[in-house]
Motif scaffolding. Structure first.
Motif, PDB file in Angstrom:
ATOM      1  N   MET A  84     -20.804  53.104 132.520  1.00  0.00           N
ATOM      2  CA  MET A  84     -19.917  52.271 131.722  1.00  0.00           C
ATOM      3  C   MET A  84     -18.655  53.011 131.270  1.00  0.00           C
ATOM      4  SD  MET A  84     -22.523  49.843 129.499  1.00  0.00           S
ATOM      5  CE  MET A  84     -23.443  51.199 128.754  1.00  0.00           C
ATOM      6  N   ALA A  85     -18.744  54.322 131.189  1.00  0.00           N
ATOM      7  CA  ALA A  85     -17.577  55.106 130.788  1.00  0.00           C
ATOM      8  C   ALA A  85     -16.461  55.021 131.816  1.00  0.00           C
ATOM      9  CB  ALA A  85     -17.987  56.564 130.569  1.00  0.00           C
ATOM     10  N   GLN A  86     -16.802  54.586 133.022  1.00  0.00           N
ATOM     11  CA  GLN A  86     -15.808  54.496 134.092  1.00  0.00           C
ATOM     12  C   GLN A  86     -14.925  53.253 133.963  1.00  0.00           C
ATOM     13  OE1 GLN A  86     -15.797  57.243 135.927  1.00  0.00           O
ATOM     14  NE2 GLN A  86     -17.627  57.858 134.802  1.00  0.00           N
ATOM     15  N   TYR A  87     -15.184  52.427 132.944  1.00  0.00           N
ATOM     16  CA  TYR A  87     -14.406  51.195 132.782  1.00  0.00           C
ATOM     17  C   TYR A  87     -12.914  51.466 132.640  1.00  0.00           C
ATOM     18  CZ  TYR A  87     -13.195  51.797 127.859  1.00  0.00           C
ATOM     19  OH  TYR A  87     -12.643  52.246 126.691  1.00  0.00           O
ATOM     20  N   VAL A  88     -12.567  52.670 132.167  1.00  0.00           N
ATOM     21  CA  VAL A  88     -11.151  53.010 131.939  1.00  0.00           C
ATOM     22  C   VAL A  88     -10.346  53.055 133.243  1.00  0.00           C
ATOM     23  CG1 VAL A  88     -11.616  54.264 129.810  1.00  0.00           C
ATOM     24  CG2 VAL A  88     -11.696  55.488 131.995  1.00  0.00           C
ATOM     25  N   ASN A  89     -11.028  53.125 134.368  1.00  0.00           N
ATOM     26  CA  ASN A  89     -10.341  53.191 135.656  1.00  0.00           C
ATOM     27  C   ASN A  89     -10.124  51.807 136.272  1.00  0.00           C
ATOM     28  OD1 ASN A  89     -10.297  56.103 135.737  1.00  0.00           O
ATOM     29  ND2 ASN A  89     -12.487  56.031 136.159  1.00  0.00           N
ATOM     30  N   SER A  90     -10.518  50.753 135.561  1.00  0.00           N
ATOM     31  CA  SER A  90     -10.390  49.393 136.081  1.00  0.00           C
ATOM     32  C   SER A  90      -9.123  48.711 135.575  1.00  0.00           C
ATOM     33  CB  SER A  90     -11.609  48.560 135.686  1.00  0.00           C
ATOM     34  OG  SER A  90     -12.794  49.097 136.254  1.00  0.00           O
ATOM     35  N   ASP A  91      -8.711  47.678 136.296  1.00  0.00           N
ATOM     36  CA  ASP A  91      -7.538  46.907 135.882  1.00  0.00           C
ATOM     37  C   ASP A  91      -7.877  45.946 134.754  1.00  0.00           C
ATOM     38  OD1 ASP A  91      -5.818  47.979 137.944  1.00  0.00           O
ATOM     39  OD2 ASP A  91      -6.902  46.719 139.378  1.00  0.00           O
ATOM     40  N   PHE A  92      -9.102  45.396 134.788  1.00  0.00           N
ATOM     41  CA  PHE A  92      -9.526  44.418 133.789  1.00  0.00           C
ATOM     42  C   PHE A  92     -10.954  44.713 133.338  1.00  0.00           C
ATOM     43  CE2 PHE A  92      -6.368  42.306 136.445  1.00  0.00           C
ATOM     44  CZ  PHE A  92      -5.504  41.767 135.497  1.00  0.00           C
ATOM     45  N   VAL A  93     -11.266  44.317 132.108  1.00  0.00           N
ATOM     46  CA  VAL A  93     -12.614  44.491 131.555  1.00  0.00           C
ATOM     47  C   VAL A  93     -13.076  43.160 130.967  1.00  0.00           C
ATOM     48  CG1 VAL A  93     -14.027  45.614 129.796  1.00  0.00           C
ATOM     49  CG2 VAL A  93     -12.297  46.928 131.036  1.00  0.00           C
ATOM     50  N   ILE A  94     -14.309  42.773 131.271  1.00  0.00           N
ATOM     51  CA  ILE A  94     -14.905  41.544 130.741  1.00  0.00           C
ATOM     52  C   ILE A  94     -16.228  41.893 130.069  1.00  0.00           C
ATOM     53  CG2 ILE A  94     -15.973  39.329 131.355  1.00  0.00           C
ATOM     54  CD1 ILE A  94     -13.911  39.076 133.598  1.00  0.00           C
ATOM     55  N   ILE A  95     -16.417  41.448 128.831  1.00  0.00           N
ATOM     56  CA  ILE A  95     -17.679  41.649 128.120  1.00  0.00           C
ATOM     57  C   ILE A  95     -18.571  40.432 128.379  1.00  0.00           C
ATOM     58  CG2 ILE A  95     -18.792  42.075 125.906  1.00  0.00           C
ATOM     59  CD1 ILE A  95     -16.884  44.284 126.739  1.00  0.00           C
ATOM     60  N   ASN A  96     -19.692  40.646 129.035  1.00  0.00           N
ATOM     61  CA  ASN A  96     -20.596  39.540 129.370  1.00  0.00           C
ATOM     62  C   ASN A  96     -21.596  39.318 128.237  1.00  0.00           C
ATOM     63  OD1 ASN A  96     -21.973  37.524 130.662  1.00  0.00           O
ATOM     64  ND2 ASN A  96     -23.081  38.881 132.052  1.00  0.00           N
ATOM     65  N   ASP A  97     -21.091  38.728 127.154  1.00  0.00           N
ATOM     66  CA  ASP A  97     -21.950  38.349 126.036  1.00  0.00           C
ATOM     67  C   ASP A  97     -22.373  36.894 126.213  1.00  0.00           C
ATOM     68  OD1 ASP A  97     -23.298  38.123 123.679  1.00  0.00           O
ATOM     69  OD2 ASP A  97     -21.556  38.361 122.386  1.00  0.00           O
ATOM     70  N   ASN A  98     -21.385  36.016 126.387  1.00  0.00           N
ATOM     71  CA  ASN A  98     -21.623  34.603 126.687  1.00  0.00           C
ATOM     72  C   ASN A  98     -21.292  34.386 128.164  1.00  0.00           C
ATOM     73  OD1 ASN A  98     -20.583  31.723 127.112  1.00  0.00           O
ATOM     74  ND2 ASN A  98     -21.503  31.561 125.079  1.00  0.00           N
ATOM     75  N   PHE A  99     -22.283  33.956 128.945  1.00  0.00           N
ATOM     76  CA  PHE A  99     -22.111  33.850 130.395  1.00  0.00           C
ATOM     77  C   PHE A  99     -20.953  32.937 130.772  1.00  0.00           C
ATOM     78  CE2 PHE A  99     -22.917  31.982 134.566  1.00  0.00           C
ATOM     79  CZ  PHE A  99     -23.196  33.105 135.332  1.00  0.00           C
ATOM     80  N   GLU A 100     -20.863  31.755 130.168  1.00  0.00           N
ATOM     81  CA  GLU A 100     -19.824  30.791 130.534  1.00  0.00           C
ATOM     82  C   GLU A 100     -18.431  31.315 130.213  1.00  0.00           C
ATOM     83  OE1 GLU A 100     -20.262  28.190 132.331  1.00  0.00           O
ATOM     84  OE2 GLU A 100     -22.423  28.488 132.374  1.00  0.00           O
ATOM     85  N   VAL A 101     -18.312  32.013 129.101  1.00  0.00           N
ATOM     86  CA  VAL A 101     -17.017  32.591 128.725  1.00  0.00           C
ATOM     87  C   VAL A 101     -16.632  33.692 129.708  1.00  0.00           C
ATOM     88  CG1 VAL A 101     -15.776  33.929 126.979  1.00  0.00           C
ATOM     89  CG2 VAL A 101     -17.257  32.034 126.287  1.00  0.00           C
ATOM     90  N   ALA A 102     -17.590  34.556 130.042  1.00  0.00           N
ATOM     91  CA  ALA A 102     -17.323  35.640 130.990  1.00  0.00           C
ATOM     92  C   ALA A 102     -16.940  35.085 132.352  1.00  0.00           C
ATOM     93  CB  ALA A 102     -18.555  36.543 131.111  1.00  0.00           C
ATOM     94  N   LEU A 103     -17.609  34.008 132.781  1.00  0.00           N
ATOM     95  CA  LEU A 103     -17.304  33.385 134.062  1.00  0.00           C
ATOM     96  C   LEU A 103     -15.889  32.811 134.056  1.00  0.00           C
ATOM     97  CD1 LEU A 103     -18.135  32.360 136.874  1.00  0.00           C
ATOM     98  CD2 LEU A 103     -19.098  30.329 135.743  1.00  0.00           C
ATOM     99  N   ALA A 104     -15.518  32.148 132.970  1.00  0.00           N
ATOM    100  CA  ALA A 104     -14.176  31.569 132.856  1.00  0.00           C
ATOM    101  C   ALA A 104     -13.114  32.661 132.906  1.00  0.00           C
ATOM    102  CB  ALA A 104     -14.057  30.774 131.563  1.00  0.00           C
ATOM    103  N   GLU A 105     -13.387  33.780 132.259  1.00  0.00           N
ATOM    104  CA  GLU A 105     -12.430  34.898 132.258  1.00  0.00           C
ATOM    105  C   GLU A 105     -12.296  35.498 133.656  1.00  0.00           C
ATOM    106  OE1 GLU A 105     -13.069  36.347 127.625  1.00  0.00           O
ATOM    107  OE2 GLU A 105     -14.139  37.371 129.242  1.00  0.00           O
TER     108      GLU A 105
END
Length: 208
Positions: free
Chosen positions: A154-175
């Motif tokens: 998870m520490a490697q997230y800093v190398n990504s263009d975007f980050v999504i927190i999958n707390d609510n599935f529908e919200v994460a899917l929409a994002e």
């Protein structure tokens, strides 16, 4: 028109696979690259649909023949993405999703610097542990090994263009879907898709 490449990565148990599955079911002209792996199929997994299951000798041979866009060893098993498959789909104008770990994402980004990378994170470690246990596909020993490596992953997230927190599935899917839609509206993509329309709009008719 050339398709776009989306690299989606996450620690095991974050819900990445479920998100990608629903994303594909609700988005046109989008496909996921089916990885090759040496691990055994889990209950319900189908060869050629979930993974291309292969033996270690065949996998190592393919590495030597440079057939993989990326490959890595994860928890004692090999995983790899066919370069020919990805390139042919992109050339056909299809957007391609790579559902791979951060090591593979790093390798692919070097070859496709314009690829969009998305990192999926869980809302908490407790949630991650619960999701891994609920799957009932791994032993308690394997679950602990995955959790132990999760923080480093998870520490490697800093190398990504975007980050999504999958707390609510529908919200994460929409994002996640919003990222796909936004990419399709960029100048480069719209110029490819609507070059005739744009040309007609900008060519002023000759006066009579």
């Amino acid at each position: 028109m050339t398709g776009s490449l989306f690299i989606i990565t996450a620690a095991s148990g974050t819900g990445k696979t479920s998100l990608v599955k629903q994303l594909l079911a609700t988005t046109n002209d989008l496909t996921v690259s089916i990885s090759h792996t040496t691990r055994s199929p889990r209950p319900g997994e189908i060869d050629g649909h979930h993974y291309h299951f292969t033996d270690v000798d065949s996998f190592v041979k393919a590495i030597g023949e440079n057939k993989f866009l990326e490959h890595a060893e994860v928890f004692g098993n090999y995983y790899g993405t066919s370069e020919q498959s990805v390139r042919s789909q992109l050339a056909a104008g299809i957007d391609v999703v790579l559902e791979i770990d951060w090591q593979g994402a790093t390798q692919v980004k070097k070859i496709f610097p314009d690829a969009t990378t998305v990192f999926i994170l869980p809302p908490s470690i407790d949630t991650l542990r619960q999701r891994l246990s609920t799957r009932a596909q791994d032993t308690s020993e394997v679950i602990e090994r995955r959790l132990a490596g999760a923080v480093h992953e998870m520490a490697q997230y800093v190398n990504s263009d975007f980050v999504i927190i999958n707390d609510n599935f529908e919200v994460a899917l929409a994002e996640l879907k919003a990222l796909i839609i936004a990419d399709r509206q960029t100048l480069a993509r719209q110029q490819q898709r609507y070059h005739r329309t744009i040309s007609n709009l900008l060519n002023k008719p000759a006066a009579e």
